[in-house]
Write a protein that holds these residues in place. Structure first.
Motif, PDB file in Angstrom:
ATOM      1  N   SER A  43      68.341   6.108   5.526  1.00 47.82           N
ATOM      2  CA  SER A  43      68.449   5.379   6.797  1.00 47.82           C
ATOM      3  C   SER A  43      67.845   3.986   6.664  1.00 47.82           C
ATOM      4  CB  SER A  43      67.748   6.144   7.922  1.00 47.82           C
ATOM      5  OG  SER A  43      68.436   7.336   8.202  1.00 47.82           O
ATOM      6  N   ALA A  44      66.729   3.886   5.960  1.00 51.85           N
ATOM      7  CA  ALA A  44      66.079   2.578   5.769  1.00 51.85           C
ATOM      8  C   ALA A  44      66.971   1.650   4.950  1.00 51.85           C
ATOM      9  CB  ALA A  44      64.728   2.757   5.091  1.00 51.85           C
ATOM     10  N   GLY A  45      67.586   2.174   3.910  1.00 50.52           N
ATOM     11  CA  GLY A  45      68.500   1.372   3.098  1.00 50.52           C
ATOM     12  C   GLY A  45      69.697   0.910   3.903  1.00 50.52           C
ATOM     13  N   MET A  46      70.225   1.800   4.743  1.00 46.46           N
ATOM     14  CA  MET A  46      71.354   1.445   5.594  1.00 46.46           C
ATOM     15  C   MET A  46      70.978   0.297   6.519  1.00 46.46           C
ATOM     16  SD  MET A  46      73.014   3.458   8.813  1.00 46.46           S
ATOM     17  CE  MET A  46      71.478   3.163   9.653  1.00 46.46           C
ATOM     18  N   ARG A  47      69.785   0.342   7.101  1.00 44.84           N
ATOM     19  CA  ARG A  47      69.366  -0.734   8.014  1.00 44.84           C
ATOM     20  C   ARG A  47      69.348  -2.077   7.300  1.00 44.84           C
ATOM     21  NH1 ARG A  47      66.063   3.348   9.853  1.00 44.84           N
ATOM     22  NH2 ARG A  47      64.248   2.625   8.717  1.00 44.84           N
ATOM     23  N   VAL A  48      68.869  -2.098   6.060  1.00 44.80           N
ATOM     24  CA  VAL A  48      68.844  -3.348   5.290  1.00 44.80           C
ATOM     25  C   VAL A  48      70.266  -3.867   5.093  1.00 44.80           C
ATOM     26  CG1 VAL A  48      68.316  -4.360   3.030  1.00 44.80           C
ATOM     27  CG2 VAL A  48      66.639  -2.869   4.157  1.00 44.80           C
ATOM     28  N   ARG A  66      62.721  -8.077  10.373  1.00 42.98           N
ATOM     29  CA  ARG A  66      63.896  -7.591  11.107  1.00 42.98           C
ATOM     30  C   ARG A  66      63.977  -6.065  11.135  1.00 42.98           C
ATOM     31  NH1 ARG A  66      67.662 -12.106   8.471  1.00 42.98           N
ATOM     32  NH2 ARG A  66      67.467 -13.660  10.107  1.00 42.98           N
ATOM     33  N   CYS A  67      63.440  -5.430  10.120  1.00 42.68           N
ATOM     34  CA  CYS A  67      63.472  -3.964  10.053  1.00 42.68           C
ATOM     35  C   CYS A  67      62.159  -3.332  10.498  1.00 42.68           C
ATOM     36  CB  CYS A  67      63.829  -3.513   8.638  1.00 42.68           C
ATOM     37  SG  CYS A  67      65.536  -3.891   8.206  1.00 42.68           S
ATOM     38  N   PHE A  68      61.205  -4.152  10.946  1.00 38.73           N
ATOM     39  CA  PHE A  68      59.922  -3.682  11.467  1.00 38.73           C
ATOM     40  C   PHE A  68      59.177  -2.806  10.468  1.00 38.73           C
ATOM     41  CE2 PHE A  68      62.291  -5.083  15.048  1.00 38.73           C
ATOM     42  CZ  PHE A  68      61.351  -5.725  15.843  1.00 38.73           C
ATOM     43  N   VAL A  69      59.146  -3.290   9.218  1.00 45.41           N
ATOM     44  CA  VAL A  69      58.345  -2.644   8.177  1.00 45.41           C
ATOM     45  C   VAL A  69      57.518  -3.725   7.494  1.00 45.41           C
ATOM     46  CG1 VAL A  69      59.983  -0.758   7.772  1.00 45.41           C
ATOM     47  CG2 VAL A  69      60.151  -2.838   6.395  1.00 45.41           C
ATOM     48  N   ARG A  70      56.518  -3.308   6.788  1.00 45.65           N
ATOM     49  CA  ARG A  70      55.704  -4.253   6.016  1.00 45.65           C
ATOM     50  C   ARG A  70      56.479  -4.672   4.772  1.00 45.65           C
ATOM     51  NH1 ARG A  70      51.097  -0.749   7.723  1.00 45.65           N
ATOM     52  NH2 ARG A  70      49.877  -2.122   9.057  1.00 45.65           N
ATOM     53  N   PRO A  71      56.247  -5.896   4.295  1.00 48.84           N
ATOM     54  CA  PRO A  71      56.930  -6.330   3.073  1.00 48.84           C
ATOM     55  C   PRO A  71      56.728  -5.362   1.896  1.00 48.84           C
ATOM     56  CG  PRO A  71      55.942  -8.218   4.147  1.00 48.84           C
ATOM     57  CD  PRO A  71      55.471  -6.988   4.908  1.00 48.84           C
ATOM     58  N   ALA A  72      55.529  -4.792   1.791  1.00 51.46           N
ATOM     59  CA  ALA A  72      55.271  -3.839   0.700  1.00 51.46           C
ATOM     60  C   ALA A  72      56.136  -2.587   0.835  1.00 51.46           C
ATOM     61  CB  ALA A  72      53.798  -3.464   0.675  1.00 51.46           C
ATOM     62  N   THR A  73      56.365  -2.129   2.063  1.00 49.08           N
ATOM     63  CA  THR A  73      57.228  -0.968   2.296  1.00 49.08           C
ATOM     64  C   THR A  73      58.664  -1.307   1.936  1.00 49.08           C
ATOM     65  OG1 THR A  73      55.778  -0.224   4.081  1.00 49.08           O
ATOM     66  CG2 THR A  73      58.037   0.664   4.056  1.00 49.08           C
ATOM     67  N   LEU A  74      59.097  -2.505   2.307  1.00 47.84           N
ATOM     68  CA  LEU A  74      60.467  -2.930   2.025  1.00 47.84           C
ATOM     69  C   LEU A  74      60.727  -3.020   0.526  1.00 47.84           C
ATOM     70  CD1 LEU A  74      63.164  -3.859   3.260  1.00 47.84           C
ATOM     71  CD2 LEU A  74      62.289  -6.201   3.075  1.00 47.84           C
ATOM     72  N   THR A  75      59.706  -3.322  -0.265  1.00 46.94           N
ATOM     73  CA  THR A  75      59.884  -3.468  -1.710  1.00 46.94           C
ATOM     74  C   THR A  75      60.516  -2.228  -2.322  1.00 46.94           C
ATOM     75  OG1 THR A  75      58.057  -5.029  -1.884  1.00 46.94           O
ATOM     76  CG2 THR A  75      58.694  -3.866  -3.909  1.00 46.94           C
ATOM     77  N   ILE A  77      62.295   0.093  -0.828  1.00 48.85           N
ATOM     78  CA  ILE A  77      63.655   0.255  -0.295  1.00 48.85           C
ATOM     79  C   ILE A  77      64.610  -0.651  -1.063  1.00 48.85           C
ATOM     80  CG2 ILE A  77      65.108  -0.077   1.753  1.00 48.85           C
ATOM     81  CD1 ILE A  77      62.475   0.516   3.417  1.00 48.85           C
ATOM     82  N   VAL A  78      64.213  -1.916  -1.239  1.00 49.44           N
ATOM     83  CA  VAL A  78      65.067  -2.883  -1.943  1.00 49.44           C
ATOM     84  C   VAL A  78      65.170  -2.539  -3.427  1.00 49.44           C
ATOM     85  CG1 VAL A  78      65.351  -5.322  -2.559  1.00 49.44           C
ATOM     86  CG2 VAL A  78      64.671  -4.685  -0.237  1.00 49.44           C
ATOM     87  N   ASP A  79      64.093  -2.023  -4.027  1.00 49.40           N
ATOM     88  CA  ASP A  79      64.169  -1.576  -5.434  1.00 49.40           C
ATOM     89  C   ASP A  79      65.311  -0.580  -5.605  1.00 49.40           C
ATOM     90  OD1 ASP A  79      61.972  -3.090  -6.232  1.00 49.40           O
ATOM     91  OD2 ASP A  79      60.571  -1.386  -6.225  1.00 49.40           O
ATOM     92  N   THR A  80      65.382   0.395  -4.709  1.00 48.83           N
ATOM     93  CA  THR A  80      66.420   1.422  -4.775  1.00 48.83           C
ATOM     94  C   THR A  80      67.796   0.819  -4.526  1.00 48.83           C
ATOM     95  OG1 THR A  80      64.846   3.102  -4.049  1.00 48.83           O
ATOM     96  CG2 THR A  80      67.190   3.637  -3.819  1.00 48.83           C
ATOM     97  N   LEU A  81      67.910  -0.036  -3.524  1.00 54.07           N
ATOM     98  CA  LEU A  81      69.201  -0.667  -3.224  1.00 54.07           C
ATOM     99  C   LEU A  81      69.682  -1.525  -4.392  1.00 54.07           C
ATOM    100  CD1 LEU A  81      68.628  -1.735   0.502  1.00 54.07           C
ATOM    101  CD2 LEU A  81      70.144   0.092  -0.338  1.00 54.07           C
ATOM    102  N   GLU A  82      68.755  -2.231  -5.026  1.00 54.02           N
ATOM    103  CA  GLU A  82      69.125  -3.069  -6.177  1.00 54.02           C
ATOM    104  C   GLU A  82      69.522  -2.197  -7.374  1.00 54.02           C
ATOM    105  OE1 GLU A  82      67.457  -7.109  -8.193  1.00 54.02           O
ATOM    106  OE2 GLU A  82      66.002  -5.466  -8.019  1.00 54.02           O
ATOM    107  N   ARG A  83      68.742  -1.170  -7.638  1.00 56.62           N
ATOM    108  CA  ARG A  83      69.045  -0.254  -8.744  1.00 56.62           C
ATOM    109  C   ARG A  83      70.432   0.369  -8.584  1.00 56.62           C
ATOM    110  NH1 ARG A  83      66.180   5.031  -8.019  1.00 56.62           N
ATOM    111  NH2 ARG A  83      68.067   5.360  -6.815  1.00 56.62           N
ATOM    112  N   ASP A  84      70.801   0.696  -7.335  1.00 61.14           N
ATOM    113  CA  ASP A  84      72.078   1.355  -7.074  1.00 61.14           C
ATOM    114  C   ASP A  84      73.226   0.378  -6.839  1.00 61.14           C
ATOM    115  OD1 ASP A  84      70.707   3.724  -7.378  1.00 61.14           O
ATOM    116  OD2 ASP A  84      70.529   4.120  -5.233  1.00 61.14           O
TER     117      ASP A  84
END
Length: 173
Positions: A43-48, A66-75, A77-84
């Motif tokens: 769900s977090a990846g979808m929001r991004v 925009r996603c109401f998370v801390r930058p460290a939390t987003l890291t 999520i984005v690692d996974t999105l980039e890997r995939d």
């Protein structure tokens, strides 16, 4: 021992607030399974992805806001999105501390498919298949979301002072 009460009977007797909570939990689980099985997303990846489709390229910091998370939390999520293969990261040549997030073609394709599904407006139950009932449910949920989004817990407990986790009053993406 008394008569056995069935699950539907228990639900019919439950307070409305409890039913909303249960329904939200079940829908979130169902949606999470769908995203994982059909899109390889959380769900977090979808929001991004949806923010990137709507707003275009974004810095890491802007996306976290925009996603109401801390930058460290987003890291993570984005690692996974980039890997995939859903997003790419690019450093700003003028400010190496700033990272720009960009959708890949794969990310755009999946985001648009999810948007199409969300906007398909297919009935979820026999109740929302009836236009008159659907409108009542829509009005109720819209008012509930609007009322509960203001952060004022006095609606739940009028004797208590308001407490908010969202002092800026901004709303999630």
């Amino acid at each position: 021992m008394g008569p056995l009460v069935t699950f539907p009977e228990v639900l019919r007797q439950a307070p409305l607030g409890r039913l909303i909570s249960i329904a939200g939990h079940i829908v979130e689980q169902h949606w999470g399974r769908y995203l994982a099985e059909h899109h390889g997303l959380t769900s977090a990846g979808m929001r991004v992805l949806l923010v990137l489709v709507r707003a275009g390229d974004s810095t890491h910091r802007e996306m976290a806001e925009r996603c109401f998370v801390r930058p460290a939390t987003l890291t993570g999520i984005v690692d996974t999105l980039e890997r995939d293969g859903f997003v790419t990261r690019k450093r700003d040549p003028n400010d190496r501390r700033s990272v720009q997030l960009t959708l890949t073609d794969k990310g755009r394709e999946h985001a648009l498919a999810i948007i199409d599904l969300i906007h398909s407006d297919r009935p979820l139950t026999s109740v929302d298949a009836d236009p008159a009932k659907k409108e009542v449910v829509r009005q109720f949920l819209t008012e509930l979301i609007t009322t509960m989004s203001d952060g004022d817990i006095r609606r739940l407990n009028p004797d208590r002072e308001p407490v908010t986790d969202n002092p800026t009053g901004s709303r999630p993406c």
